[in-house]
Design a protein around this motif. Structure first.
Motif, short mmCIF file in Angstrom:
data_model
loop_
_atom_site.label_atom_id
_atom_site.label_comp_id
_atom_site.label_asym_id
_atom_site.label_seq_id
_atom_site.Cartn_x
_atom_site.Cartn_y
_atom_site.Cartn_z
N GLU A 15 0.83 -1.21 0.00
CA GLU A 15 0.00 0.00 0.00
C GLU A 15 0.86 1.26 0.00
N LYS A 17 3.95 1.45 -1.20
CA LYS A 17 4.57 1.52 -2.52
C LYS A 17 3.60 2.10 -3.54
N ASN A 18 2.33 1.74 -3.43
CA ASN A 18 1.33 2.30 -4.34
C ASN A 18 1.16 3.80 -4.12
N HIS A 22 2.23 6.90 -6.96
CA HIS A 22 1.33 7.96 -7.42
C HIS A 22 1.78 9.35 -7.01
N THR A 79 5.16 -1.28 -7.73
CA THR A 79 3.75 -0.94 -7.56
C THR A 79 2.93 -2.21 -7.68
N TYR A 80 1.78 -2.22 -7.03
CA TYR A 80 0.89 -3.38 -7.05
C TYR A 80 -0.48 -2.95 -7.54
N GLN A 82 -4.40 -3.29 -7.26
CA GLN A 82 -5.39 -3.69 -6.26
C GLN A 82 -6.43 -4.56 -6.93
N PHE A 89 -3.95 -8.48 -4.29
CA PHE A 89 -3.05 -7.73 -5.16
C PHE A 89 -2.62 -8.57 -6.35
#
Length: 139
Positions: A15, A17-18, A22, A79-80, A82, A89
């Protein structure tokens, strides 16, 4: 090994990393998020590194024996994606460590560590395929 705690710690990293993905490098939060991720990864390595490294050795031995095993954080995506569930993920095909997978000769394969549940996925970068090759389970 408490797999629930492992999964939760990894989800927190994903989370963050996401969030970082952004952010623009000029955002005020960028540097603090980067530092927070580094600390979370360090804690993750300390608490679960030996367990995941054992899995990595087994996966490498079976699927990509010609490639060197690295530290678990090297296999984490930048990045993952969702999924449908709150803590499910996935990853884009470009994520992971490039490996020479014996089962997929001549294909650009990548090995990536994915949370929700914590698992190792072997995936094709140019030829689409995804195979979960290990899932964290209670001993």
């Amino acid at each position: 090994m408490n797999i629930s705690n492992l999964n939760q710690a990894f989800i927190e990293i994903a989370e963050k990393k996401n969030q970082l993905f952004h952010c623009k490098k000029t955002d005020k939060m960028y540097e603090s998020l980067n530092e927070e991720i580094a600390k979370l990864e360090e804690d993750f390595q300390y608490a679960y590194g030996a367990y995941i490294e054992e899995a990595l050795f087994n996966v490498h031995d079976e699927f990509c024996p010609d490639n060197e095993v690295m530290k678990p954080k090297s296999y984490m995506a930048s990045t993952y994606l969702q999924g449908d569930g709150n803590h499910q993920f996935d990853v884009p095909p470009s994520e992971g460590i490039a490996v020479e997978a014996d089962d997929f000769p001549g294909i650009n394969a990548r090995l990536v560590l994915v949370p929700g549940p914590t698992r190792l996925v072997l995936q094709g970068q140019t030829v689409p395929f995804k195979e979960t090759v290990w899932v964290a389970r209670e001993n």
